[in-house]
Design a protein around this motif. Structure first.
Motif, PDB file in Angstrom:
ATOM      1  N   UNK A   1       0.845  -1.180   0.000  1.00 44.84           N
ATOM      2  CA  UNK A   1       0.000   0.000   0.000  1.00 44.84           C
ATOM      3  C   UNK A   1       0.891   1.245   0.000  1.00 44.84           C
ATOM      4  N   UNK A   2       0.501   2.212  -0.766  1.00 45.35           N
ATOM      5  CA  UNK A   2       1.256   3.455  -0.878  1.00 45.35           C
ATOM      6  C   UNK A   2       1.082   4.306   0.383  1.00 45.35           C
ATOM      7  N   UNK A   3       2.125   5.014   0.739  1.00 44.06           N
ATOM      8  CA  UNK A   3       2.093   5.888   1.908  1.00 44.06           C
ATOM      9  C   UNK A   3       1.078   7.010   1.693  1.00 44.06           C
ATOM     10  N   UNK A   4       0.222   7.229   2.670  1.00 38.14           N
ATOM     11  CA  UNK A   4      -0.760   8.316   2.622  1.00 38.14           C
ATOM     12  C   UNK A   4      -0.309   9.402   3.589  1.00 38.14           C
ATOM     13  N   UNK A   5      -0.290  10.639   3.112  1.00 35.41           N
ATOM     14  CA  UNK A   5       0.163  11.756   3.942  1.00 35.41           C
ATOM     15  C   UNK A   5      -0.848  12.883   3.923  1.00 35.41           C
ATOM     16  N   UNK A  21      -1.478  13.553   0.013  1.00 28.09           N
ATOM     17  CA  UNK A  21      -0.697  12.830  -0.997  1.00 28.09           C
ATOM     18  C   UNK A  21      -0.841  11.337  -0.762  1.00 28.09           C
ATOM     19  N   UNK A  22      -0.752  10.582  -1.860  1.00 31.30           N
ATOM     20  CA  UNK A  22      -0.799   9.126  -1.755  1.00 31.30           C
ATOM     21  C   UNK A  22      -2.195   8.548  -1.721  1.00 31.30           C
ATOM     22  N   UNK A  23      -3.204   9.362  -2.031  1.00 30.70           N
ATOM     23  CA  UNK A  23      -4.587   8.889  -2.045  1.00 30.70           C
ATOM     24  C   UNK A  23      -5.162   9.175  -3.423  1.00 30.70           C
ATOM     25  N   UNK A  24      -5.571   8.128  -4.111  1.00 31.08           N
ATOM     26  CA  UNK A  24      -6.152   8.292  -5.434  1.00 31.08           C
ATOM     27  C   UNK A  24      -7.663   8.319  -5.330  1.00 31.08           C
ATOM     28  N   UNK A  63      -2.810  -0.934 -11.296  1.00 27.59           N
ATOM     29  CA  UNK A  63      -2.407  -2.113 -10.517  1.00 27.59           C
ATOM     30  C   UNK A  63      -2.089  -3.275 -11.440  1.00 27.59           C
ATOM     31  N   UNK A  64      -2.930  -3.470 -12.464  1.00 29.03           N
ATOM     32  CA  UNK A  64      -2.699  -4.559 -13.404  1.00 29.03           C
ATOM     33  C   UNK A  64      -1.405  -4.338 -14.178  1.00 29.03           C
ATOM     34  N   UNK A  65      -1.143  -3.107 -14.567  1.00 32.46           N
ATOM     35  CA  UNK A  65       0.063  -2.777 -15.325  1.00 32.46           C
ATOM     36  C   UNK A  65       1.310  -3.056 -14.493  1.00 32.46           C
TER      37      UNK A  65
END
Length: 69
Positions: A1-5, A21-24, A63-65
């Protein structure tokens, strides 16, 4: 999981700016909801980043890529 800030800036004039940052997608709004409430829910301006505007479909393709599940 990517860091959320969440970064909070308080300007000299008392204005508060919050950057996420880090939230899509729109999840950033949920993350800042309680912070906004604590600050009086007086949002004067909201600028969404390209990251925040990504859709769930774009996230799935990414994610698939990258070979994720």
């Amino acid at each position: 999981m990517e860091l959320q800030e969440i970064e909070v800036f308080i300007e000299k004039d008392g204005q508060v700016r919050v950057e996420v940052r880090g939230v899509k997608g729109p999840g950033c709004l949920e993350l800042t909801k309680s912070l906004e409430a604590a600050l009086g829910n007086q949002v004067e301006e909201r600028q969404m980043t390209p990251e925040a505007l990504e859709t769930a479909q774009e996230q799935l393709r990414e994610q698939q890529w990258l070979g994720g599940t």
